[in-house]
Write an enzyme that holds these catalytic residues in place. Structure first.
Site, PDB file in Angstrom:
ATOM      1  N   ILE A 108       6.130   2.269 -10.756  1.00 35.65           N
ATOM      2  CA  ILE A 108       7.403   2.220 -10.012  1.00 35.65           C
ATOM      3  C   ILE A 108       7.653   3.665  -9.306  1.00 35.65           C
ATOM      4  CG2 ILE A 108       9.745   1.719 -10.229  1.00 35.65           C
ATOM      5  CD1 ILE A 108       7.921  -0.597 -11.024  1.00 35.65           C
ATOM      6  N   THR A 164       6.477  -4.945 -10.943  1.00 36.88           N
ATOM      7  CA  THR A 164       5.339  -4.757 -11.553  1.00 36.88           C
ATOM      8  C   THR A 164       5.437  -4.603 -13.111  1.00 36.88           C
ATOM      9  OG1 THR A 164       4.297  -4.403  -9.514  1.00 36.88           O
ATOM     10  CG2 THR A 164       3.056  -4.126 -11.370  1.00 36.88           C
ATOM     11  N   ASN A 183      -3.923  -7.176  -0.124  1.00 37.36           N
ATOM     12  CA  ASN A 183      -4.209  -7.772   0.739  1.00 37.36           C
ATOM     13  C   ASN A 183      -4.764  -9.365   0.621  1.00 37.36           C
ATOM     14  OD1 ASN A 183      -3.207  -5.885   2.294  1.00 37.36           O
ATOM     15  ND2 ASN A 183      -5.171  -5.258   3.560  1.00 37.36           N
ATOM     16  N   GLU A 214       9.621  -5.886   3.728  1.00 33.85           N
ATOM     17  CA  GLU A 214       8.732  -4.817   2.978  1.00 33.85           C
ATOM     18  C   GLU A 214       7.261  -4.801   3.494  1.00 33.85           C
ATOM     19  OE1 GLU A 214       8.593  -5.753  -1.210  1.00 33.85           O
ATOM     20  OE2 GLU A 214       6.903  -4.232  -1.658  1.00 33.85           O
ATOM     21  N   ARG A 215       6.700  -5.961   3.845  1.00 35.68           N
ATOM     22  CA  ARG A 215       5.380  -5.925   4.457  1.00 35.68           C
ATOM     23  C   ARG A 215       5.118  -5.182   5.779  1.00 35.68           C
ATOM     24  NH1 ARG A 215       3.929 -11.457   0.873  1.00 35.68           N
ATOM     25  NH2 ARG A 215       3.921 -10.272  -0.830  1.00 35.68           N
ATOM     26  N   LEU A 252     -15.616  12.675  11.509  1.00 34.83           N
ATOM     27  CA  LEU A 252     -15.937  13.563  12.852  1.00 34.83           C
ATOM     28  C   LEU A 252     -15.332  14.924  12.499  1.00 34.83           C
ATOM     29  CD1 LEU A 252     -14.728  11.010  15.762  1.00 34.83           C
ATOM     30  CD2 LEU A 252     -17.092  11.469  14.519  1.00 34.83           C
ATOM     31  N   PRO A 309       9.080 -10.392   3.966  1.00 34.82           N
ATOM     32  CA  PRO A 309       8.384  -9.875   5.241  1.00 34.82           C
ATOM     33  C   PRO A 309       8.938  -8.509   5.560  1.00 34.82           C
ATOM     34  CG  PRO A 309       9.700 -12.069   5.002  1.00 34.82           C
ATOM     35  CD  PRO A 309       9.899 -11.521   3.878  1.00 34.82           C
TER      36      PRO A 309
END
Ligand SMILES: Cc1cc2nc3c(=O)[nH]c(=O)nc-3n(C[C@H](O)[C@H](O)[C@H](O)COP(=O)(O)OP(=O)(O)OC[C@H]3O[C@@H](n4cnc5c(N)ncnc54)[C@H](O)[C@@H]3O)c2cc1C
Length: 391
Positions: free
Chosen positions: A162, A131, A375, A251-252, A346, A249
Site C-alpha cells: 500500500i 491489494t 499491463n 488512475e491509469r 548510452l 481510467p
C-alpha cells in the site's frame, strides 16, 4: 517544437514556475536522504499544500485548486520527473488521482468538510488499500471482510503493497460485505471504508523494501475488529466494485502521464550527456549509431505524447474510456521502461552509478508496468473491446 505544442497555455506555464520553485527548495536536495530513509518528510507534503500542488479537483472553498483541468497534474508530473523525484510523484499521484476522486465522487458533504481541507493542505495523507497477499490483479479474491454491527461496520483482514502506507492518516479499505449468495452473476458485494490513523485494531506492518521508488513508503496494513462508523462509509457498501471500476481510467492515465514525463526527462539527460562525453576523439553524439538511437527514442516519445495528450483532453471533456486509458497505460509504461534502458546504455558505466539520475530512473521505471493494473490486464481489457466474446 513538438506537434502538440499548443497543449499547455499561459496558466499552465505560470503554474510550472510555482512547481519549479517548490522542486528547487523542497525536493532537489533531499532525494538521496529520502531514498536512504525510505520515506519522504511530512514537511514536504505541507509545503506542497502551501504551493497548491495537492487537490487540484477539490473545490476552492474546501482548500483545493477548483479545477478539473488535468493538464496541471501533467505539469507537476513533468517537473518532478525532471528532478528525478519519481517517489514523490507516485505518492502525490496516489493522493490526487486515486484517493481524492473516490472522496470527491462518493463522499457526503459532511465527509468533504471533514477531510478535504486537510488533504489539500498536506496535513492529511491518503492511501487506498485494495491489494491483498492473495488478491492483486484479481480483486474478486479479496478476503478482508466488513460485517455490519448496528450502523457500524467491523473490519477484519490485511492489505499489502500500500502506497503511503506508513504516512497515511486516512485509508480507503476495500472489503467484502457479503458473499453474493452464490446466486447472482458478477462480483460479490464490496464496500469502501475510511479507516483513520489511531483507530483501534488498525496496525501498520513493515515498510516494504523495494528495488525502486525507494522513498515512497509502501507498507502492509492489518485490520483486527476495526470499528468503522457509518460516517466513514464511502458510497454504497454493496457496490464497491462498481465504484472501483469508475476511477480506473483516471488512475491509469495518471500512470501513463508519469511514464511519458519520465521518458521525456531521460531523453533530455541523455542528449546532454552524449553531447559532452567524448570517445575515440569526438563526442558520442557525433557517432551515427548514437544519433540513430536518439532519433528513435525522440520519435517514440513524441508519438506517445500525442496519444497521452489526447487521453488528457478526453478526461478533461469527461469522455476518457476505460479501454483508451488502458491503451495509454500499457503503451506509455512499456515505452518508459524501454527508454530508460536504452538511455542508461548510452551513459555507459556512469549510468550504473547511483549518483546519476538515469540510474534511479531505471529502477523507478520497473513498477510502472505492474501497478495500477498490470499491463497484461490492460491487454485483456483492450482485446475484449476488439474481439468481444472471443476474449
Ligand atoms: C510499489 C507498489 C505500490 C503499490 N501501491 C498499491 C496501492 O497503493 N494500493 C493497492 O491496492 N495496491 C498497490 N499495489 C499493488 C499492485 O496494484 C499489484 O501488485 C498489481 O495489481 C498486481 O497484482 P499482484 O502483485 O498480486 O500480481 P498478480 O495478480 O499475482 O499477477 C502476477 C502476474 O500475472 C499476470 N496475470 C494475472 N492475471 C492474469 C491473466 N488473467 N492473464 C494474463 N496474465 C495475468 C499479471 O499481469 C502479472 O504479470 C502496489 C504495488 C507495488 C509494487
Amino acid at each position: 517544437m513538438p506537434l502538440d505544442s499548443g497543449f499547455f497555455d499561459s496558466e499552465h506555464e505560470a503554474f510550472r514556475s510555482v512547481v519549479r520553485q517548490f522542486v528547487d527548495r523542497e525536493v532537489a536536495g533531499h532525494l538521496d536522504d529520502w531514498d536512504e530513509r525510505g520515506i519522504i518528510d511530512r514537511g514536504t507534503w505541507l509545503s506542497a499544500g502551501k504551493h497548491g500542488l495537492l487537490g487540484f479537483a477539490v473545490p476552492a472553498e474546501l482548500g483545493g485548486g477548483g479545477t478539473d483541468d488535468y493538464r496541471f497534474r501533467c505539469v507537476l508530473a513533468e517537473e518532478l520527473a525532471a528532478a528525478g523525484a519519481a517517489s514523490l510523484n507516485s505518492s502525490f499521484a496516489l493522493q490526487d488521482d486515486v484517493f481524492l476522486p473516490y472522496l470527491l465522487r462518493l463522499g457526503t458533504p459532511e465527509q468533504h468538510r471533514r477531510w478535504l481541507p486537510g488533504l489539500c493542505a498536506g496535513e492529511l495523507i491518503g492511501a487506498t488499500a485494495m491489494t491483498e497477499p492473495s488478491a492483486g490483479s484479481d480483486l474478486q479474491g479479496i478476503k478482508t471482510t466488513a460485517r455490519p454491527d448496528g450502523t457500524d461496520w467491523i473490519l477484519n483482514g490485511s492489505k499489502t503493497f500500500i502506497t503511503n502506507g506508513i504516512h497515511s492518516d486516512l485509508v480507503i479499505v476495500v472489503a467484502r460485505t457479503g458473499d453474493g449468495g452464490g446466486k447472482e452473476p458478477g462480483p460479490p458485494p464490496f464496500g469502501l471504508f475510511v479507516v483513520e490513523r489511531g483507530n483501534a485494531g488498525f496496525e501498520r506492518g513493515r515498510k516494504l523494501r523495494k528495488i525502486g521508488l525507494q522513498a515512497q513508503d509502501t507498507a502492509e496494513l492489518f485490520f483486527t475488529d476495526v470499528r468503522v462508523p457509518a460516517e466513514n462509509v464511502l458510497g454504497d457498501p454493496g457496490r464497491g466494485f462498481v465504484h472501483l471500476m469508475e476511477n480506473l481510467p483516471r488512475e491509469r492515465l495518471s500512470i501513463a502521464v508519469t511514464s511519458l514525463a519520465a521518458a521525456t526527462s531521460a531523453l533530455s539527460w541523455t542528449a546532454d550527456y552524449v553531447r559532452e562525453r567524448h570517445a575515440f576523439g569526438k563526442p558520442l553524439a557525433a557517432q551515427q549509431t548514437i544519433q540513430f538511437t536518439i532519433a528513435e527514442i525522440a520519435t517514440e516519445v513524441d508519438v506517445t505524447r500525442s496519444y497521452v495528450h489526447a487521453a488528457v483532453r478526453a478526461i478533461n471533456d469527461r469522455r476518457l474510456t476505460a479501454v483508451d486509458a488502458a491503451k495509454a497505460k500499457w503503451w506509455a509504461t512499456e515505452l518508459h521502461k524501454r527508454t530508460v534502458d536504452r538511455c542508461l546504455q548510452l551513459f555507459g558505466g556512469y549510468g550504473y552509478m547511483a549518483e546519476y539520475p538515469i540510474a534511479r530512473a531505471y529502477v523507478d521505471a520497473r513498477i510502472q508496468t505492474i501497478y495500477g493494473g498490470a499491463n497484461e490486464i490492460m491487454k485483456i481489457l483492450i482485446a475484449r473491446d476488439v474481439l468481444g466474446k472471443f476474449s
